[in-house]
Motif scaffolding. Sequence first.
Motif, PDB file in Angstrom:
ATOM      1  N   ALA A 291       0.758  -1.356   0.006  1.00  0.00           N
ATOM      2  CA  ALA A 291      -0.014  -0.028  -0.162  1.00  0.00           C
ATOM      3  C   ALA A 291       0.831   1.084   0.012  1.00  0.00           C
ATOM      4  N   SER A 292       0.343   2.551  -0.143  1.00  0.00           N
ATOM      5  CA  SER A 292       0.963   3.543  -0.193  1.00  0.00           C
ATOM      6  C   SER A 292       0.246   4.547   0.903  1.00  0.00           C
ATOM      7  N   PRO A 293       1.174   5.463   1.375  1.00  0.00           N
ATOM      8  CA  PRO A 293       0.546   6.475   2.189  1.00  0.00           C
ATOM      9  C   PRO A 293      -0.587   7.627   1.478  1.00  0.00           C
ATOM     10  N   ARG A 294      -0.176   7.584   0.230  1.00  0.00           N
ATOM     11  CA  ARG A 294      -0.961   8.610  -0.337  1.00  0.00           C
ATOM     12  C   ARG A 294      -2.000   7.953  -1.286  1.00  0.00           C
ATOM     13  N   GLY A 295      -2.301   6.752  -0.865  1.00  0.00           N
ATOM     14  CA  GLY A 295      -3.813   6.232  -1.363  1.00  0.00           C
ATOM     15  C   GLY A 295      -3.503   5.191  -2.738  1.00  0.00           C
ATOM     16  N   LEU A 296      -2.221   5.141  -3.169  1.00  0.00           N
ATOM     17  CA  LEU A 296      -2.080   4.145  -4.246  1.00  0.00           C
ATOM     18  C   LEU A 296      -1.825   2.785  -3.764  1.00  0.00           C
ATOM     19  N   GLY A 297      -1.528   1.757  -4.339  1.00  0.00           N
ATOM     20  CA  GLY A 297      -1.373   0.413  -3.843  1.00  0.00           C
ATOM     21  C   GLY A 297      -2.662  -0.157  -3.422  1.00  0.00           C
ATOM     22  N   GLU A 298      -3.822  -0.158  -4.307  1.00  0.00           N
ATOM     23  CA  GLU A 298      -5.140  -0.508  -3.855  1.00  0.00           C
ATOM     24  C   GLU A 298      -4.993  -2.130  -3.656  1.00  0.00           C
ATOM     25  N   ARG A 299      -4.030  -3.079  -4.280  1.00  0.00           N
ATOM     26  CA  ARG A 299      -4.129  -4.227  -4.000  1.00  0.00           C
ATOM     27  C   ARG A 299      -3.514  -4.379  -2.453  1.00  0.00           C
ATOM     28  N   GLY A 300      -2.733  -3.527  -2.068  1.00  0.00           N
ATOM     29  CA  GLY A 300      -2.207  -3.535  -0.666  1.00  0.00           C
ATOM     30  C   GLY A 300      -3.186  -3.508   0.309  1.00  0.00           C
ATOM     31  N   TRP A 301      -3.829  -2.529  -0.008  1.00  0.00           N
ATOM     32  CA  TRP A 301      -5.060  -2.090   1.064  1.00  0.00           C
ATOM     33  C   TRP A 301      -6.240  -3.131   0.935  1.00  0.00           C
ATOM     34  N   GLY A 302      -6.402  -3.932   0.006  1.00  0.00           N
ATOM     35  CA  GLY A 302      -7.234  -4.809  -0.102  1.00  0.00           C
ATOM     36  C   GLY A 302      -6.922  -6.085   0.647  1.00  0.00           C
ATOM     37  N   ILE A 303      -5.322  -6.495   0.629  1.00  0.00           N
ATOM     38  CA  ILE A 303      -4.791  -7.708   1.428  1.00  0.00           C
ATOM     39  C   ILE A 303      -5.172  -7.170   2.842  1.00  0.00           C
ATOM     40  N   PHE A 304      -4.708  -5.608   3.251  1.00  0.00           N
ATOM     41  CA  PHE A 304      -4.816  -5.469   4.587  1.00  0.00           C
ATOM     42  C   PHE A 304      -6.287  -5.549   5.104  1.00  0.00           C
ATOM     43  N   ALA A 305      -7.335  -5.326   4.413  1.00  0.00           N
ATOM     44  CA  ALA A 305      -8.704  -5.432   4.700  1.00  0.00           C
ATOM     45  C   ALA A 305      -8.911  -6.828   4.870  1.00  0.00           C
ATOM     46  N   GLY A 306      -8.488  -7.883   3.948  1.00  0.00           N
ATOM     47  CA  GLY A 306      -8.669  -9.191   4.159  1.00  0.00           C
ATOM     48  C   GLY A 306      -8.274  -9.862   5.518  1.00  0.00           C
ATOM     49  N   ALA A 307      -6.950  -9.179   5.990  1.00  0.00           N
ATOM     50  CA  ALA A 307      -6.369  -9.457   7.336  1.00  0.00           C
ATOM     51  C   ALA A 307      -7.240  -9.071   8.146  1.00  0.00           C
ATOM     52  N   ALA A 308      -7.987  -7.786   8.111  1.00  0.00           N
ATOM     53  CA  ALA A 308      -8.764  -7.306   9.078  1.00  0.00           C
ATOM     54  C   ALA A 308     -10.240  -8.160   9.372  1.00  0.00           C
ATOM     55  N   VAL A 309     -10.358  -8.714   8.118  1.00  0.00           N
ATOM     56  CA  VAL A 309     -11.809  -9.470   8.220  1.00  0.00           C
ATOM     57  C   VAL A 309     -11.522 -10.743   8.891  1.00  0.00           C
ATOM     58  N   LEU A 310     -10.379 -11.361   9.044  1.00  0.00           N
ATOM     59  CA  LEU A 310     -10.059 -12.752   9.689  1.00  0.00           C
ATOM     60  C   LEU A 310      -9.705 -12.142  10.947  1.00  0.00           C
TER      61      LEU A 310
END
Length: 486
Positions: A291-310
């Motif tokens: 992910a990126s602190p400027r909002g790029l890297g949507e795939r990274g944020w999606g992986i982070f969200a998957g971790a949050a769901v688990l």
Amino acid sequence: MTVRNVRTGRGLNPRSSQRRLRLLSLFAAAPFLAAAGLPLHTALERSIPDANSVLEMATDRIVLDFTTPVDAALSRITVRGPGGTPVETGPVEYTEAGEDQIRVVFASPTAPGPYQVDWQALAPDGHVVTGTFVFLVSAPAQAQPAPGGGAGAPGAGQTEVAGSPQTDPVAAEPALSRTMDVGTRWLQLIGAALFLGIAGIRFDVLRVLGRAGALPEVRTRIRGGIWRFGWFATFLLLVALPLRLWNQTVALGGELDTSQLSHLLFQTGWGAGWWLHLTVLVLGTIGLTLASPRGLGERGWGIFAGAAVLLPLVPALQGHAWGAEGGRALAATSLYFHVAGAGLWLGGLILLVAVGMPAVRATPPAPEELGDEPSVLPTLARLVNAFSRLALLSVALVLLTGAINAWMNVGTIGNLLGSAYGRTLLLKLAVVAGALMLGFYNWRKVRPALAKRPDPGALRIPATVEAALGIGVLLVTAFLVSTAAP
């Protein structure tokens, strides 16, 4: 000019949301009105020999019968005979009756004299329950095995004598061990709340702000702030991971051999939760790296969200819900959504105070937000409105699932007032009530005022106190989940 909601085009109307919240609150109380509590937790039902009994014949075994299955590989039964001499026994094993009954067999029948039995058992919810009882052998005779290896009627020649009832199982841990366990659980809960709050801010609040036309600079600052907090939350969970394993081994006696440690990690619900905790850490680290602190890297944020769901599955596997024999599916599901709702609310609130409000203060307002009659909502009001929407749904979920959890874990008013777990639950409810009262004040008084006068100072103090109470809720929860339920 009337300030309108630029996302919907309608005037702000908190009354409908208030009515929905009241309805959901009443629905949350339904489990208390519908039925009595369920017997879900591990307790010693009886033993052979019985506590404080006198045996007219010798015995060659101890049999313990529990209300739920226990883990024989991680349970212990030690016996001391006359003069405190250790009695040689075989390994702890299940009886023919099933996994809710364990026994040890003596190397030789008992001699006359008093005997003390100290036992500990690993419950399905990961708590270690312990107890002690004594019995007396009055005369030597041929050993009489318990009929069928079970814990039915007293053995031949057994007579009940006056004395205190058999000790109920309790989580008997040294003070330092208990403090370490509570502290570790608190770190884990804070990390989990931040993890879930970051996902809520990133995928709900920021999207609402974007649709409402909030300043891009504010959204960029918030994204950067939650990205940094994501690493902090990951660090907290990383610290908690080995400490949780250490605390569990200490609770089991601190002398686990390789086979027992392997059994704990690979053949118990607690171990499954530990590995899931590790999986969340790995996925979160990968997600934040991509992910990126400027909002790029949507795939990274999606992986982070998957971790949050688990993540809410971890306490479901390592807590009271997993000990709910006959009601495990309901208890685990309810606890999952309880943790998810609490994390979205409390974690999001901490981020609103620590990231959202500073981002608004650091960004100059747009020209259309200035003047006596602005044409759009100020950025601060938009941010608070967006979070309030998420917080209302999260609080409703916390109330509903909290009622179900309390019903299943406590069951009766007597348990609520007469057990350490019940009294800790009452303390948690008191702190939650304080946080909710402040949240209600912010929602009904402060939030509408921000639409007319976007002063961060009007929100800073009550929101900060509410966030501090939220952290206090997590601390009391750490005490609660480390306490054996009645």
